[in-house]
Enzyme design. Structure first.
Site, mmCIF file in Angstrom:
data_model
loop_
_atom_site.group_PDB
_atom_site.id
_atom_site.type_symbol
_atom_site.label_atom_id
_atom_site.label_comp_id
_atom_site.label_asym_id
_atom_site.label_seq_id
_atom_site.Cartn_x
_atom_site.Cartn_y
_atom_site.Cartn_z
ATOM 1 N N SER A 149 0.784 -1.281 -0.002
ATOM 2 C CA SER A 149 0.041 0.068 -0.068
ATOM 3 C C SER A 149 0.914 1.300 -0.187
ATOM 4 O O SER A 149 1.769 1.418 0.599
ATOM 5 C CB SER A 149 -0.839 -0.033 1.035
ATOM 6 O OG SER A 149 -1.618 1.317 1.100
ATOM 7 N N LYS A 208 -4.576 -6.385 3.269
ATOM 8 C CA LYS A 208 -4.649 -5.479 2.380
ATOM 9 C C LYS A 208 -5.795 -4.716 1.734
ATOM 10 O O LYS A 208 -6.240 -3.929 1.756
ATOM 11 C CB LYS A 208 -3.589 -5.420 1.266
ATOM 12 C CG LYS A 208 -3.656 -4.758 -0.020
ATOM 13 C CD LYS A 208 -3.063 -3.431 0.349
ATOM 14 C CE LYS A 208 -2.573 -2.484 -0.769
ATOM 15 N NZ LYS A 208 -3.694 -2.018 -1.831
ATOM 16 N N HIS A 248 -7.660 -3.048 4.410
ATOM 17 C CA HIS A 248 -6.909 -1.947 4.359
ATOM 18 C C HIS A 248 -7.781 -0.892 3.259
ATOM 19 O O HIS A 248 -8.208 0.393 3.611
ATOM 20 C CB HIS A 248 -5.539 -1.896 4.150
ATOM 21 C CG HIS A 248 -5.060 -0.259 3.723
ATOM 22 N ND1 HIS A 248 -4.897 -0.172 2.599
ATOM 23 C CD2 HIS A 248 -4.070 0.191 4.532
ATOM 24 C CE1 HIS A 248 -4.369 1.188 2.320
ATOM 25 N NE2 HIS A 248 -3.707 1.289 3.513
ATOM 26 N N ASN A 249 -7.848 -1.390 2.052
ATOM 27 C CA ASN A 249 -8.460 -0.523 1.031
ATOM 28 C C ASN A 249 -10.225 -0.287 1.611
ATOM 29 O O ASN A 249 -10.384 0.721 1.010
ATOM 30 C CB ASN A 249 -8.379 -1.484 -0.238
ATOM 31 C CG ASN A 249 -6.879 -1.282 -0.821
ATOM 32 O OD1 ASN A 249 -6.086 -0.934 -0.092
ATOM 33 N ND2 ASN A 249 -6.949 -1.509 -2.078
ATOM 34 N N GLU A 276 -10.189 2.490 3.770
ATOM 35 C CA GLU A 276 -9.593 3.692 2.731
ATOM 36 C C GLU A 276 -10.803 4.126 2.094
ATOM 37 O O GLU A 276 -10.993 5.344 2.083
ATOM 38 C CB GLU A 276 -8.511 3.357 1.721
ATOM 39 C CG GLU A 276 -8.064 4.148 0.647
ATOM 40 C CD GLU A 276 -7.043 3.526 -0.336
ATOM 41 O OE1 GLU A 276 -6.182 2.762 0.053
ATOM 42 O OE2 GLU A 276 -7.433 3.618 -1.483
ATOM 43 N N ARG A 318 -19.748 4.973 -4.567
ATOM 44 C CA ARG A 318 -18.835 5.145 -5.825
ATOM 45 C C ARG A 318 -19.874 4.562 -6.838
ATOM 46 O O ARG A 318 -19.957 4.893 -7.768
ATOM 47 C CB ARG A 318 -17.864 4.204 -5.605
ATOM 48 C CG ARG A 318 -16.815 4.946 -4.588
ATOM 49 C CD ARG A 318 -15.293 4.395 -5.159
ATOM 50 N NE ARG A 318 -14.356 5.006 -4.250
ATOM 51 C CZ ARG A 318 -12.869 4.685 -4.083
ATOM 52 N NH1 ARG A 318 -12.584 3.862 -5.279
ATOM 53 N NH2 ARG A 318 -12.285 5.010 -3.197
#
Ligand SMILES: NC(=O)c1ccc[n+]([C@@H]2O[C@H](COP(=O)([O-])OP(=O)(O)OC[C@H]3O[C@@H](n4cnc5c(N)ncnc54)[C@H](OP(=O)(O)O)[C@@H]3O)[C@@H](O)[C@H]2O)c1
Length: 468
Positions: A132, A186, A189-190, A193, A291
């Site tokens: 990242s 990961k 984590h995203n 984010e 989104r």
């Protein structure tokens, strides 16, 4: 030069691959590189400048693997999915026991689990590695989340620790667990984010459309917040972005950008996995959904006329926005860590949550001042495994939830969408109620499907009077 017992290769010199390659070279390691379009690898020599002394280019992946001396470790930095499977299929016949394949892309951890089993059955080593920090991180120090066997990690550890970001001398990289653990961490984590970005954008929206403030002025507020409890990479870059001007038009840069966001999968995967694990990731889900709605640009433009909803002004202080964002950010992290805990139980990864928080403190996109406290909370006594109940966070939430409530209430009353902020508030309000309303859900389920319910202080499989 750095002592190096394993020959290192990197395949895929795109944005991340070329930056990571330069980082590896910078740290004194020799590196072999190849790219699908061979000319890109040749051009990379120029980009490497004086670092090219330690660089060997090859016309393709197989040629590179053949030319390297064993033991070999080959990093794949190509798009997730078929390109990784294709690269593995090419490499397996060429590599030998003791060699490692490292997938450093944003791969779905289910694929990593499958590939680990397949590749290791052939006597090779397989590592799924989350990286990242975007291009800048890859070049100067990313946060690195490694999944694989401990023996596999030891083989690449010197390189990984050297190229990773450093936080007060501690490298932001670690071996987190077997097979898909690194890619799963990961992914989450995203997911966090996504939520943090959406919450920041929602606050920006209120300041912009609900208060008519100029982007540069809002950017200056974010810049100020970056010196306090909200200190983080995402708040910092928001301050910078909002104060930037488009050279062609002289307008604020943000105003020339179409309000339609893309997504590559990790946010969506976080939500899917959370649901599969019976977890709530409502703030992350709201961000992924936002989104998705943003992509329906034409329909939204038409909706302005068809639905005729009029946005009106809000009266919220900067201090309230700041506190609201802090509360919502804590909740996004808390939901992310609950997903990690559920997956760790499901896949028996024994994830070290405190260490995960530590390796997110530098290099990665969600690095923030909160991560030190998150790490400390996990090292201490965490009531019910809930980050929101750790004394440091419970205190902050008690102080900041009123602001989040005022911001959400004002936004809803004035027709400003704040899906992630309101999802965070709903989560915390639910977690603060000893008795909710699921009693009625249980009654309904029993009514139409004779599912039974647990009677307070009584039998676990009771039925309501509607069945008498
Ligand atoms: N960009 C980021 O901020 C970021 C951050 C973290 C992780 N990641 C992950 O890192 C990986 C690489 O991303 P990137 O941003 O560096 O992508 P990129 O700039 O688009 O580069 C893609 C690289 O993969 C190669 N490639 C594409 N399709 C291929 C195929 N079918 N077979 C072999 N090689 C192929 C390309 O080669 P050609 O030159 O021949 O096209 C290029 O070298 C992805 O998994 C991504 O999700 C990206």
């Amino acid at each position: 030069m750095t002592t190096q017992t394993t020959a290192l290769g990197l395949y895929g010199l795109g944005t991340m691959g070329s930056a990571l390659a330069l980082n590896i070279l910078d740290n004194g390691f020799a590196l072999h590189v190849a790219n699908r379009t061979a000319s890109v690898a040749e051009a990379f020599v120029t980009e490497a400048g004086p670092l090219a002394d330690r660089l060997t280019t090859h016309p393709g992946l197989v040629e590179m693997a053949r030319a390297m001396s064993a033991p070999r470790a080959i990093i794949l930095m190509v798009p997730a999915g078929a390109p990784v499977d294709d690269a593995i299929a090419d490499l397996v016949p060429v590599l030998a026991k003791g060699d490692a394949i490292i997938d450093a892309g944003n791969t779905d951890f289910h694929d990593t689990r499958r590939r680990t089993a397949e590749v290791e059955a052939k006597g090779l080593t397989y590592i799924g590695m989350g990286v990242s920090g975007g291009e800048e991180g890859a070049r100067h120090g990313p946060s690195i989340m490694v999944g694989g066997t401990d023996a596999a990690y030891q083989g690449i550890r010197p390189v990984i620790e050297a190229i990773a970001a450093k936080f007060e001398g501690d490298h932001c990289a670690d071996h987190l667990g077997p097979d898909g653990a690194g890619h799963f961490v990961k992914t989450v984590h995203n997911g966090i984010e996504y939520a943090d970005m959406e919450m920041i954008a929602e606050v920006y929206g209120l300041m912009r459309h609900g208060q008519g403030r100029a982007p540069a002025q809002i950017g200056a507020v974010f810049q100020g917040w970056d010196k306090g409890a909200l200190k983080s990479y995402l708040v910092e870059i928001t301050g910078t972005v909002l104060q930037a001007t488009d050279a062609a038009t002289g307008k604020p840069a943000v105003d020339v950008i179409l309000d339609r966001a893309g997504q590559k999968g990790t946010g969506r995967w976080t939500v899917i996995e959370a649901l599969k694990l019976g977890q709530s990731a409502s703030a992350i889900e709201a961000a992924v959904g936002a989104r998705g709605w943003s992509a329906e640009k034409d329909a939204r433009v038409a909706g302005e006329t068809i639905l005729g909803t009029i946005r009106s002004a809000v009266a919220i202080s900067d201090r309230e926005y700041q506190d609201a964002l802090l509360a919502a950010r804590i909740i996004a992290y808390a939901q992310g860590f609950r997903i990690l805990a559920a997956a760790s139980d499901e896949y028996q990864w024994s994830l070290d949550y405190a260490r995960i928080a530590e390796i997110w403190r530098a290099g990665c996109i969600i690095r923030s001042a909160l991560l030190d406290d998150i790490s400390a909370a996990f090292r201490g006594d965490l009531p019910y495994g809930q980050l929101i109940f750790a004394p440091a966070f419970a205190d902050r939430l008690r102080a900041s939830i009123p602001a989040l409530r005022r911001v959400v209430a004002a936004a809803v009353s004035a027709a400003h969408p704040v899906p992630a902020l309101s999802a965070s508030l709903a989560f915390i309000d639910t977690m603060a109620q000893g008795r909710g309303t699921t009693d009625l859900i249980q009654a309904q389920r029993d009514f139409f499907g004779r599912h039974g319910f647990e009677r307070i202080g009584g039998a676990k499989d009771s039925h309501g009077p509607w069945w008498e």
